[in-house]
Design a protein around this motif. Structure first.
Motif, PDB file in Angstrom:
ATOM      1  N   HIS A   1       1.096  -4.518  -8.403  1.00 57.31           N
ATOM      2  CA  HIS A   1       1.234  -5.739  -7.597  1.00 57.31           C
ATOM      3  C   HIS A   1       0.093  -5.746  -6.583  1.00 57.31           C
ATOM      4  O   HIS A   1       0.120  -4.981  -5.608  1.00 57.31           O
TER       5      HIS A   1
ATOM      6  N   GLY B   1      -7.785  21.145  -2.772  1.00 53.65           N
ATOM      7  CA  GLY B   1      -6.957  21.871  -1.798  1.00 53.65           C
ATOM      8  C   GLY B   1      -6.530  20.885  -0.730  1.00 53.65           C
ATOM      9  O   GLY B   1      -7.358  20.476   0.081  1.00 53.65           O
ATOM     10  N   LEU B   2      -5.244  20.500  -0.751  1.00 49.36           N
ATOM     11  CA  LEU B   2      -4.772  19.450   0.160  1.00 49.36           C
ATOM     12  C   LEU B   2      -4.743  19.960   1.603  1.00 49.36           C
ATOM     13  O   LEU B   2      -3.892  20.752   1.980  1.00 49.36           O
ATOM     14  N   ASN B   3      -5.680  19.468   2.388  1.00 46.14           N
ATOM     15  CA  ASN B   3      -5.751  19.863   3.793  1.00 46.14           C
ATOM     16  C   ASN B   3      -4.907  18.872   4.595  1.00 46.14           C
ATOM     17  O   ASN B   3      -5.392  17.841   5.025  1.00 46.14           O
TER      18      ASN B   3
ATOM     19  N   ALA C   1     -17.731   7.656  -0.248  1.00 43.27           N
ATOM     20  CA  ALA C   1     -17.391   8.398   0.976  1.00 43.27           C
ATOM     21  C   ALA C   1     -15.985   8.983   0.890  1.00 43.27           C
ATOM     22  O   ALA C   1     -15.141   8.516   0.136  1.00 43.27           O
TER      23      ALA C   1
ATOM     24  N   CYS D   1      -1.851  -7.461  -3.733  1.00 40.53           N
ATOM     25  CA  CYS D   1      -1.719  -8.515  -2.727  1.00 40.53           C
ATOM     26  C   CYS D   1      -3.068  -9.247  -2.602  1.00 40.53           C
ATOM     27  O   CYS D   1      -4.116  -8.610  -2.453  1.00 40.53           O
TER      28      CYS D   1
ATOM     29  N   ALA E   1      -6.960  14.025  -3.050  1.00 41.38           N
ATOM     30  CA  ALA E   1      -7.198  14.935  -1.918  1.00 41.38           C
ATOM     31  C   ALA E   1      -6.675  16.334  -2.251  1.00 41.38           C
ATOM     32  O   ALA E   1      -7.202  17.332  -1.778  1.00 41.38           O
TER      33      ALA E   1
ATOM     34  N   CYS F   1      -3.110   9.150   9.425  1.00 45.39           N
ATOM     35  CA  CYS F   1      -2.475   8.174   8.520  1.00 45.39           C
ATOM     36  C   CYS F   1      -0.957   8.293   8.608  1.00 45.39           C
ATOM     37  O   CYS F   1      -0.248   7.291   8.745  1.00 45.39           O
TER      38      CYS F   1
ATOM     39  N   GLY G   1      -8.153  17.764   7.879  1.00 46.13           N
ATOM     40  CA  GLY G   1      -6.745  17.413   7.972  1.00 46.13           C
ATOM     41  C   GLY G   1      -6.489  16.300   8.981  1.00 46.13           C
ATOM     42  O   GLY G   1      -5.371  15.799   9.101  1.00 46.13           O
ATOM     43  N   TYR G   2      -7.556  15.914   9.710  1.00 47.47           N
ATOM     44  CA  TYR G   2      -7.388  14.899  10.756  1.00 47.47           C
ATOM     45  C   TYR G   2      -7.143  13.512  10.165  1.00 47.47           C
ATOM     46  O   TYR G   2      -6.511  12.662  10.784  1.00 47.47           O
ATOM     47  N   LEU G   3      -7.679  13.283   8.965  1.00 49.17           N
ATOM     48  CA  LEU G   3      -7.535  11.953   8.348  1.00 49.17           C
ATOM     49  C   LEU G   3      -6.077  11.721   7.954  1.00 49.17           C
ATOM     50  O   LEU G   3      -5.455  10.737   8.364  1.00 49.17           O
TER      51      LEU G   3
ATOM     52  N   GLY H   1       0.837  -1.200   0.000  1.00 43.34           N
ATOM     53  CA  GLY H   1       0.000   0.000   0.000  1.00 43.34           C
ATOM     54  C   GLY H   1       0.867   1.242   0.000  1.00 43.34           C
ATOM     55  O   GLY H   1       1.577   1.527   0.973  1.00 43.34           O
TER      56      GLY H   1
HETATM   57  C1  LIG Z   1     -12.030  13.156  -2.390  1.00 43.75           C
HETATM   58  C2  LIG Z   1     -11.172  12.993  -1.162  1.00 43.75           C
HETATM   59  C3  LIG Z   1     -10.552  14.108  -0.612  1.00 43.75           C
HETATM   60  C4  LIG Z   1      -9.794  13.971   0.554  1.00 43.75           C
HETATM   61  N1  LIG Z   1      -9.195  15.082   1.082  1.00 43.75           N
HETATM   62  C5  LIG Z   1      -8.502  14.975   2.238  1.00 43.75           C
HETATM   63  C6  LIG Z   1      -7.890  16.124   2.816  1.00 43.75           C
HETATM   64  O1  LIG Z   1      -7.862  17.226   2.226  1.00 43.75           O
HETATM   65  N2  LIG Z   1      -7.290  15.988   4.037  1.00 43.75           N
HETATM   66  C7  LIG Z   1      -7.244  14.778   4.699  1.00 43.75           C
HETATM   67  O2  LIG Z   1      -6.725  14.710   5.818  1.00 43.75           O
HETATM   68  N3  LIG Z   1      -7.755  13.655   4.139  1.00 43.75           N
HETATM   69  C8  LIG Z   1      -8.380  13.733   2.928  1.00 43.75           C
HETATM   70  N4  LIG Z   1      -8.923  12.602   2.365  1.00 43.75           N
HETATM   71  C9  LIG Z   1      -8.688  11.298   3.032  1.00 43.75           C
HETATM   72  C10 LIG Z   1      -7.260  10.774   2.773  1.00 43.75           C
HETATM   73  O3  LIG Z   1      -6.930  10.911   1.412  1.00 43.75           O
HETATM   74  C11 LIG Z   1      -7.161   9.305   3.197  1.00 43.75           C
HETATM   75  O4  LIG Z   1      -7.560   9.189   4.549  1.00 43.75           O
HETATM   76  C12 LIG Z   1      -5.736   8.772   3.052  1.00 43.75           C
HETATM   77  O5  LIG Z   1      -5.316   8.796   1.703  1.00 43.75           O
HETATM   78  C13 LIG Z   1      -5.619   7.338   3.553  1.00 43.75           C
HETATM   79  O6  LIG Z   1      -4.267   6.981   3.498  1.00 43.75           O
HETATM   80  P1  LIG Z   1      -3.820   5.450   3.549  1.00 43.75           P
HETATM   81  O7  LIG Z   1      -2.353   5.455   3.266  1.00 43.75           O
HETATM   82  O8  LIG Z   1      -4.285   4.806   4.793  1.00 43.75           O
HETATM   83  O9  LIG Z   1      -4.616   4.744   2.352  1.00 43.75           O
HETATM   84  P2  LIG Z   1      -4.750   5.108   0.805  1.00 43.75           P
HETATM   85  O10 LIG Z   1      -4.320   6.494   0.521  1.00 43.75           O
HETATM   86  O11 LIG Z   1      -6.109   4.698   0.433  1.00 43.75           O
HETATM   87  O12 LIG Z   1      -3.666   4.144   0.130  1.00 43.75           O
HETATM   88  C14 LIG Z   1      -3.817   2.737   0.164  1.00 43.75           C
HETATM   89  C15 LIG Z   1      -2.965   2.156  -0.936  1.00 43.75           C
HETATM   90  O13 LIG Z   1      -3.047   0.733  -0.847  1.00 43.75           O
HETATM   91  C16 LIG Z   1      -3.157   0.188  -2.129  1.00 43.75           C
HETATM   92  N5  LIG Z   1      -3.818  -1.119  -2.012  1.00 43.75           N
HETATM   93  C17 LIG Z   1      -5.047  -1.391  -1.507  1.00 43.75           C
HETATM   94  N6  LIG Z   1      -5.278  -2.710  -1.550  1.00 43.75           N
HETATM   95  C18 LIG Z   1      -4.172  -3.281  -2.064  1.00 43.75           C
HETATM   96  C19 LIG Z   1      -3.788  -4.628  -2.326  1.00 43.75           C
HETATM   97  N7  LIG Z   1      -4.607  -5.666  -2.053  1.00 43.75           N
HETATM   98  N8  LIG Z   1      -2.573  -4.881  -2.853  1.00 43.75           N
HETATM   99  C20 LIG Z   1      -1.716  -3.847  -3.122  1.00 43.75           C
HETATM  100  N9  LIG Z   1      -2.014  -2.560  -2.900  1.00 43.75           N
HETATM  101  C21 LIG Z   1      -3.236  -2.277  -2.357  1.00 43.75           C
HETATM  102  C22 LIG Z   1      -3.975   1.195  -2.909  1.00 43.75           C
HETATM  103  O14 LIG Z   1      -3.752   1.090  -4.299  1.00 43.75           O
HETATM  104  C23 LIG Z   1      -3.473   2.520  -2.340  1.00 43.75           C
HETATM  105  O15 LIG Z   1      -2.407   3.060  -3.092  1.00 43.75           O
HETATM  106  C24 LIG Z   1      -9.640  12.697   1.175  1.00 43.75           C
HETATM  107  C25 LIG Z   1     -10.238  11.578   0.600  1.00 43.75           C
HETATM  108  C26 LIG Z   1     -10.991  11.716  -0.565  1.00 43.75           C
HETATM  109  C27 LIG Z   1     -11.631  10.485  -1.159  1.00 43.75           C
END
Ligand SMILES: Cc1cc2nc3c(=O)[nH]c(=O)nc-3n(C[C@H](O)[C@H](O)[C@H](O)COP(=O)(O)OP(=O)(O)OC[C@H]3O[C@@H](n4cnc5c(N)ncnc54)[C@H](O)[C@@H]3O)c2cc1C
Length: 427
Positions: free
Chosen positions: A129, A46-48, A360, A131, A42, A405, A399-401, A7
Motif C-alpha cells: 500500500h 551486525g545490528l547496532n 547513503a 501512500c 541493518a 527512530c 546505534g544513534y540512528l 511506514g
Molecule cells: C546499510 C544500512 C545499515 C544500517 N545499519 C544501522 C545500524 O546498525 N544501526 C543504526 O542505528 N542504524 C542503521 N541504519 C539506519 C537505520 O536502518 C535507519 O535509520 C532506520 O531504518 C530508519 O527507520 P524509519 O522507521 O524512520 O524508516 P525506514 O526504516 O526507512 O522505514 C520506512 C518505511 O516506510 C515505507 N514507506 C516509505 N514511503 C512510503 C509510502 N509513500 N507509502 C507507504 N509506505 C512507505 C517504506 O517501505 C519503509 O518500510 C542502517 C542503514 C543502512 C542503509
C-alpha cells in the motif's frame, strides 16, 4: 478510535506498539511486500541497536538537534531500548567500542518476535500500500484521509489520526524513497531538503601536470579500489567553524572513499562542499606518531635504499598507504624530507561530491521540528504526526540512528494518545 500508521520501519512499528498497547486500533500501511526491510538490512553487518555511552555524550551526537532528540531519549533511550529488546527475548551486549548489539548480531529474530507481538496486540498490516498523498472526503476535509495505490487499485483510508514514518531517501529499493516530500510540503509542512548522511564521497587528484582530475589515477584505482586504509586519522573543517578530527579507517572505492571514518566526517564535508563548492580532508597516515618522530625517521640515512623501502622499513608505510602518499603528494614533496613529513601527517584529500543519496546509510533533512508540536504533530495539519528518519535530524553511525527512530516513534505515538485524551500504558 483508529490510527493509520504509514511506514513499517522501526519508527512506525514502535509507534504501533505504543498505540496498540493503549487499546487503539492501529493499521500499518507500507509500500513494500513486507515491513522492516531496512531494519533487516541493518542487521546484515551486525545490528547496532544503540550505544552505551552516557546521556551527555549520547545527546551530543545529534548536533544542532541535540535538545529535541535528548528530550525524547529521556523517555525512551538506550537503556529502555535494551530492556525492550530483552522483553522480546533478544539479549544485547556492549561491544568493545561501546556499541550495543543483539547477542546474535541479527535483526531478523528481533523483527519476527516484534511482529508477532504487534499482531497479538491487534495491529493490522497492509503491505503493498503506497501512500500517494491526501484524498478529500465527502465533507471536503482531507487532513486525515490518505490516498493509496494498493493491489486493489487506488483506495482512500480515513483515520482519526495519521502517523507518518516514511523514512528518508536512501536505499530506495527497500521502500524509503523520499517521494513523500512534495505531497507533504504542498500541505504547508516545512521540509528541509533531503541530503545524504553517513555517505561516501567522490574524490579528485592532481595529474602529473598538476591539473585536477576526477577520481583516482588509473594506477591507484586498479590496484587499490576496495582496500581498507587502517589506523589513520581524518581532519576537516565545515561551515560555522565546525571542526572534525577522528581516528579510524576508511575504504578506497572506484572513484573515492567510504567507510566508517568517512561516514563520521560526512556531514562536515558535505556541508563544506555545499557552501564552498570544494572541500578537503587531511589524512594523518601515522596518527600514533608525532611529526617530530616522522621527520627523524625520514632523515635517517637511507644509503642506496629506495624511498619506498625506507618508508616501509622505518615508518611502516607501504601498500595502500604508500600508494595514497604517492597519489596525493606532489613529486617535489616526495623529494624533500621536511615536506614529506608534513604530508604524512596531513595529506590533503580533495573531495568533489558526496555519493548519491540512494547509496547513503541515512538521510539528513526532513520535516523541521519547528513545524511540529511536542508530540510531533504537524502544527498546520492537526491529527498528522511524523516520526523517524523523515524528521530533520542526523547522527553518526553507532546505534544513534535507530535509537532516535525508536524514540521518536514513542514520542509521536504518545502525541496521538494526548490528542485523543488517552494516557499511554507504561512502556
Ligand atoms: C546499510 C544500512 C545499515 C544500517 N545499519 C544501522 C545500524 O546498525 N544501526 C543504526 O542505528 N542504524 C542503521 N541504519 C539506519 C537505520 O536502518 C535507519 O535509520 C532506520 O531504518 C530508519 O527507520 P524509519 O522507521 O524512520 O524508516 P525506514 O526504516 O526507512 O522505514 C520506512 C518505511 O516506510 C515505507 N514507506 C516509505 N514511503 C512510503 C509510502 N509513500 N507509502 C507507504 N509506505 C512507505 C517504506 O517501505 C519503509 O518500510 C542502517 C542503514 C543502512 C542503509
Amino acid at each position: 478510535m483508529a490510527v493509520a500508521i504509514v511506514g513499517g520501519g522501526p519508527a512506525g512499528l514502535m509507534a504501533a506498539e505504543v498505540l496498540a498497547s493503549a487499546g487503539v486500533q492501529v493499521d500499518v500501511y507500507d509500500a513494500m511486500p513486507s515491513v522492516g526491510r531496512k531494519f533487516l538490512l541493518a542487521g546484515k553487518g551486525g545490528l547496532n541497536l544503540t550505544h552505551s555511552e552516557a546521556p551527555e555524550a549520547f545527546g551530543a551526537r545529534y548536533g544542532a538537534r541535540r535538545e529535541v532528540i535528548d528530550s525524547m531519549l529521556r523517555e525512551f533511550g538506550g537503556p529502555e531500548l535494551r530492556a525492550w529488546a530483552q522483553g522480546l527475548g533478544v539479549s544485547t551486549f556492549v561491544g568493545s567500542s561501546g556499541r550495543v548489539f543483539p547477542l546474535d548480531l541479527k535483526a531478523a529474530p528481533l523483527l519476527r518476535a516484534w511482529l508477532h507481538r504487534l499482531r497479538g496486540l491487534g495491529v493490522r498490516f497492509h503491505q503493498r500500500h503506497r501512500c500517494v498523498g491526501w484524498a478529500v472526503d465527502e465533507r471536503g476535509d482531507s487532513a486525515n484521509v490518505l490516498a493509496f495505490d494498493s493491489p486493489r487499485g487506488a483506495i482512500t483510508v480515513q483515520a482519526d489520526a495519521v502517523l507518518l514514518a516514511l523514512g528518508g531517501a536512501s536505499w530506495s529499493r527497500l521502500g524509503s524513497d523520499g517521494a513523500w516530500v512534495p505531497w507533504l510540503a504542498a500541505r504547508g509542512a516545512d521540509v528541509a531538503s533531503l541530503r545524504p548522511s553517513n555517505c561516501g564521497f567522490d574524490v579528485a587528484h592532481a595529474d602529473a601536470a598538476g591539473l585536477m582530475q576526477p577520481g583516482w589515477s588509473e594506477h591507484l584505482r586498479s590496484r587499490h579500489a576496495g582496500a581498507p586504509v587502517k589506523n589513520v586519522a581524518l581532519r576537516c573543517a565545515g561551515p560555522g567553524g565546525r571542526e572534525f578530527e577522528q581516528a579510524g579507517e576508511f575504504v578506497i572505492t572506484e572513484g573515492g572513499v567510504e567507510g566508517s571514518l568517512v561516514y563520521a566526517a560526512s556531514s562536515t564535508l558535505r556541508d563544506a562542499l555545499a557552501q564552498q563548492g570544494h572541500a578537503h580532508a587531511l589524512i594523518d597516515l601515522l596518527p600514533a606518531r608525532s611529526a617530530e618522530w616522522v621527520l627523524r625517521e625520514l632523515m635517517h640515512p637511507r644509503g642506496s635504499r629506495s624511498l619506498a623501502t625506507h618508508l616501509k622499513s622505518r615508518l611502516g608505510i607501504d601498500g595502500v598507504k604508500a600508494a595514497l602518499l604517492h597519489e596525493l603528494a606532489p613529486r617535489e614533496v616526495m623529494a624533500d624530507a621536511r615536506q614529506l613529513a608534513t604530508a604524512i601527517k596531513s595529506l590533503p584529500l580533495h573531495v568533489s561530491a558526496p555519493r548519491p543519496i540512494d547509496e547513503a546509510i541515512s538521510t539528513a533533512g526532513g520535516v523541521r521540528f519547528e513545524a511540529l508540536d511536542d508530540g510531533l504533530m504537524i502544527k498546520l495539519l492537526p491529527g498528522v504526526f511524523c516520526a523517524g528518519e523523515m524528521l530533520d535530524w542526523e547522527a553518526p553511525t553507532g546505534g544513534y540512528l535507530l535509537t532516535a527512530c525508536f524514540a521518536s516513534g514513542v514520542r509521536a505515538a504518545r502525541g496521538v494518545l494526548g490528542l485523543i485524551g488517552q494516557t499511554p500504558v507504561a512502556h
